[in-house]
Write a protein that holds these residues in place. Sequence first.
Motif, PDB file in Angstrom:
ATOM      1  N   ARG A   1     -16.978  21.077  -7.240  1.00  0.00           N
ATOM      2  CA  ARG A   1     -15.666  21.276  -7.847  1.00  0.00           C
ATOM      3  C   ARG A   1     -14.620  20.556  -7.026  1.00  0.00           C
ATOM      4  NH1 ARG A   1     -17.802  22.799 -12.030  1.00  0.00           N
ATOM      5  NH2 ARG A   1     -18.174  24.940 -12.548  1.00  0.00           N
ATOM      6  N   GLN A   2     -13.670  19.941  -7.750  1.00  0.00           N
ATOM      7  CA  GLN A   2     -12.554  19.327  -7.045  1.00  0.00           C
ATOM      8  C   GLN A   2     -11.734  20.426  -6.401  1.00  0.00           C
ATOM      9  OE1 GLN A   2     -10.267  16.966  -9.721  1.00  0.00           O
ATOM     10  NE2 GLN A   2     -10.088  15.334  -8.239  1.00  0.00           N
ATOM     11  N   THR A   3     -11.371  20.208  -5.154  1.00  0.00           N
ATOM     12  CA  THR A   3     -10.588  21.220  -4.469  1.00  0.00           C
ATOM     13  C   THR A   3      -9.129  21.126  -4.860  1.00  0.00           C
ATOM     14  OG1 THR A   3     -10.078  19.842  -2.564  1.00  0.00           O
ATOM     15  CG2 THR A   3     -12.145  21.101  -2.481  1.00  0.00           C
ATOM     16  N   HIS A   4      -8.409  22.185  -4.608  1.00  0.00           N
ATOM     17  CA  HIS A   4      -6.976  22.223  -4.870  1.00  0.00           C
ATOM     18  C   HIS A   4      -6.260  21.137  -4.076  1.00  0.00           C
ATOM     19  CE1 HIS A   4      -3.101  23.864  -5.885  1.00  0.00           C
ATOM     20  NE2 HIS A   4      -2.797  23.997  -4.599  1.00  0.00           N
ATOM     21  N   ASN A   5      -6.693  20.906  -2.829  1.00  0.00           N
ATOM     22  CA  ASN A   5      -6.073  19.873  -1.999  1.00  0.00           C
ATOM     23  C   ASN A   5      -6.234  18.493  -2.611  1.00  0.00           C
ATOM     24  OD1 ASN A   5      -5.360  21.814  -0.144  1.00  0.00           O
ATOM     25  ND2 ASN A   5      -7.103  21.420   1.191  1.00  0.00           N
ATOM     26  N   GLU A   6      -7.407  18.196  -3.175  1.00  0.00           N
ATOM     27  CA  GLU A   6      -7.616  16.902  -3.819  1.00  0.00           C
ATOM     28  C   GLU A   6      -6.716  16.756  -5.033  1.00  0.00           C
ATOM     29  OE1 GLU A   6     -11.796  17.251  -4.422  1.00  0.00           O
ATOM     30  OE2 GLU A   6     -12.240  15.874  -2.780  1.00  0.00           O
ATOM     31  N   ASP A   7      -6.573  17.823  -5.800  1.00  0.00           N
ATOM     32  CA  ASP A   7      -5.671  17.788  -6.952  1.00  0.00           C
ATOM     33  C   ASP A   7      -4.263  17.443  -6.514  1.00  0.00           C
ATOM     34  OD1 ASP A   7      -7.768  18.509  -8.610  1.00  0.00           O
ATOM     35  OD2 ASP A   7      -7.191  20.623  -8.692  1.00  0.00           O
TER      36      ASP A   7
ATOM     37  N   MET B   1      -3.358  15.888  -3.768  1.00  0.00           N
ATOM     38  CA  MET B   1      -3.300  14.519  -3.248  1.00  0.00           C
ATOM     39  C   MET B   1      -3.201  13.503  -4.370  1.00  0.00           C
ATOM     40  SD  MET B   1      -5.932  14.752  -0.035  1.00  0.00           S
ATOM     41  CE  MET B   1      -6.020  12.994   0.146  1.00  0.00           C
ATOM     42  N   TYR B   2      -4.039  13.620  -5.395  1.00  0.00           N
ATOM     43  CA  TYR B   2      -4.007  12.648  -6.485  1.00  0.00           C
ATOM     44  C   TYR B   2      -2.710  12.746  -7.284  1.00  0.00           C
ATOM     45  CZ  TYR B   2      -8.757  11.100  -5.632  1.00  0.00           C
ATOM     46  OH  TYR B   2      -9.877  10.558  -5.067  1.00  0.00           O
ATOM     47  N   ALA B   3      -2.223  13.939  -7.500  1.00  0.00           N
ATOM     48  CA  ALA B   3      -0.957  14.103  -8.215  1.00  0.00           C
ATOM     49  C   ALA B   3       0.197  13.516  -7.401  1.00  0.00           C
ATOM     50  CB  ALA B   3      -0.706  15.580  -8.509  1.00  0.00           C
ATOM     51  N   THR B   4       0.182  13.751  -6.096  1.00  0.00           N
ATOM     52  CA  THR B   4       1.240  13.222  -5.236  1.00  0.00           C
ATOM     53  C   THR B   4       1.157  11.711  -5.156  1.00  0.00           C
ATOM     54  OG1 THR B   4       1.189  15.274  -3.975  1.00  0.00           O
ATOM     55  CG2 THR B   4       2.286  13.406  -2.947  1.00  0.00           C
ATOM     56  N   TRP B   5      -0.061  11.176  -5.138  1.00  0.00           N
ATOM     57  CA  TRP B   5      -0.232   9.717  -5.118  1.00  0.00           C
ATOM     58  C   TRP B   5       0.381   9.112  -6.377  1.00  0.00           C
ATOM     59  CZ3 TRP B   5      -5.649   7.135  -4.107  1.00  0.00           C
ATOM     60  CH2 TRP B   5      -5.488   5.777  -3.858  1.00  0.00           C
ATOM     61  N   ALA B   6       0.178   9.729  -7.517  1.00  0.00           N
ATOM     62  CA  ALA B   6       0.759   9.240  -8.772  1.00  0.00           C
ATOM     63  C   ALA B   6       2.282   9.260  -8.700  1.00  0.00           C
ATOM     64  CB  ALA B   6       0.254  10.075  -9.943  1.00  0.00           C
ATOM     65  N   VAL B   7       2.850  10.308  -8.128  1.00  0.00           N
ATOM     66  CA  VAL B   7       4.303  10.387  -7.975  1.00  0.00           C
ATOM     67  C   VAL B   7       4.784   9.276  -7.043  1.00  0.00           C
ATOM     68  CG1 VAL B   7       6.197  11.786  -7.052  1.00  0.00           C
ATOM     69  CG2 VAL B   7       4.447  12.843  -8.486  1.00  0.00           C
ATOM     70  N   ALA B   8       4.063   9.050  -5.951  1.00  0.00           N
ATOM     71  CA  ALA B   8       4.445   8.001  -4.999  1.00  0.00           C
ATOM     72  C   ALA B   8       4.419   6.633  -5.673  1.00  0.00           C
ATOM     73  CB  ALA B   8       3.507   8.024  -3.789  1.00  0.00           C
ATOM     74  N   ARG B   9       3.388   6.370  -6.469  1.00  0.00           N
ATOM     75  CA  ARG B   9       3.299   5.089  -7.173  1.00  0.00           C
ATOM     76  C   ARG B   9       4.472   4.920  -8.135  1.00  0.00           C
ATOM     77  NH1 ARG B   9      -2.125   4.457  -9.971  1.00  0.00           N
ATOM     78  NH2 ARG B   9      -1.466   2.296 -10.128  1.00  0.00           N
ATOM     79  N   ALA B  10       4.813   5.969  -8.845  1.00  0.00           N
ATOM     80  CA  ALA B  10       5.940   5.892  -9.786  1.00  0.00           C
ATOM     81  C   ALA B  10       7.250   5.644  -9.046  1.00  0.00           C
ATOM     82  CB  ALA B  10       6.018   7.178 -10.606  1.00  0.00           C
ATOM     83  N   ARG B  11       7.424   6.300  -7.913  1.00  0.00           N
ATOM     84  CA  ARG B  11       8.656   6.125  -7.139  1.00  0.00           C
ATOM     85  C   ARG B  11       8.758   4.703  -6.574  1.00  0.00           C
ATOM     86  NH1 ARG B  11      11.272  11.058  -5.592  1.00  0.00           N
ATOM     87  NH2 ARG B  11      11.994  10.118  -3.652  1.00  0.00           N
TER      88      ARG B  11
ATOM     89  N   PRO C   1       7.060  19.189   0.698  1.00  0.00           N
ATOM     90  CA  PRO C   1       5.598  19.076   0.793  1.00  0.00           C
ATOM     91  C   PRO C   1       4.976  20.380   1.274  1.00  0.00           C
ATOM     92  CG  PRO C   1       6.677  17.865   2.570  1.00  0.00           C
ATOM     93  CD  PRO C   1       7.761  18.367   1.656  1.00  0.00           C
ATOM     94  N   PRO C   2       3.725  20.610   0.900  1.00  0.00           N
ATOM     95  CA  PRO C   2       3.055  21.833   1.351  1.00  0.00           C
ATOM     96  C   PRO C   2       2.824  21.807   2.858  1.00  0.00           C
ATOM     97  CG  PRO C   2       1.597  20.512  -0.033  1.00  0.00           C
ATOM     98  CD  PRO C   2       2.894  19.802   0.038  1.00  0.00           C
ATOM     99  N   ILE C   3       2.572  22.949   3.416  1.00  0.00           N
ATOM    100  CA  ILE C   3       2.220  23.061   4.834  1.00  0.00           C
ATOM    101  C   ILE C   3       0.701  23.067   4.897  1.00  0.00           C
ATOM    102  CG2 ILE C   3       2.331  24.508   6.881  1.00  0.00           C
ATOM    103  CD1 ILE C   3       5.031  25.545   5.794  1.00  0.00           C
TER     104      ILE C   3
ATOM    105  N   ILE D   1      -5.234  12.493   6.500  1.00  0.00           N
ATOM    106  CA  ILE D   1      -4.801  11.292   7.221  1.00  0.00           C
ATOM    107  C   ILE D   1      -5.922  10.259   7.248  1.00  0.00           C
ATOM    108  CG2 ILE D   1      -4.204  10.419   9.524  1.00  0.00           C
ATOM    109  CD1 ILE D   1      -2.545  13.040   9.853  1.00  0.00           C
ATOM    110  N   LEU D   2      -7.143  10.710   7.507  1.00  0.00           N
ATOM    111  CA  LEU D   2      -8.286   9.798   7.516  1.00  0.00           C
ATOM    112  C   LEU D   2      -8.554   9.223   6.134  1.00  0.00           C
ATOM    113  CD1 LEU D   2     -10.693  11.741   9.888  1.00  0.00           C
ATOM    114  CD2 LEU D   2      -9.419   9.635  10.393  1.00  0.00           C
ATOM    115  N   TRP D   3      -8.434  10.049   5.105  1.00  0.00           N
ATOM    116  CA  TRP D   3      -8.652   9.592   3.731  1.00  0.00           C
ATOM    117  C   TRP D   3      -7.632   8.522   3.363  1.00  0.00           C
ATOM    118  CZ3 TRP D   3      -5.872   9.765  -0.876  1.00  0.00           C
ATOM    119  CH2 TRP D   3      -6.607   9.527  -2.037  1.00  0.00           C
TER     120      TRP D   3
END
Length: 103
Positions: A28-34, A36-46, A64-66, A76-78
Amino acid sequence: MQSNHNGEERLRTQNHRGEERNRANGNRQTHNEDIMYATWAVARARVRQQLYHPEQPFPVCPQPPIWGEEVRAMMILWIARERRMFEMEMQEFERLLGLRGVS
């Protein structure tokens, strides 16, 4: 611009297929991965907005979350790996177009 859209659609399709494969394998995709991908999409749009429409103000983003130390280190490694892969892809792209490594 159309080819960029087609590339993004192909990437979304590949990501969707990967997610389906993961679900079929019981992963299962973890909540953290969800996040990350959603935030990456926002970053690309910005970034696109900053490049193509700098006169428009950015929408407000939530804080941002803690993250725990272990999750933060993994993210960071990813990100470092993704950055390196993108650079390698661009270098190969230049080689294939004859723009790099030509004597």
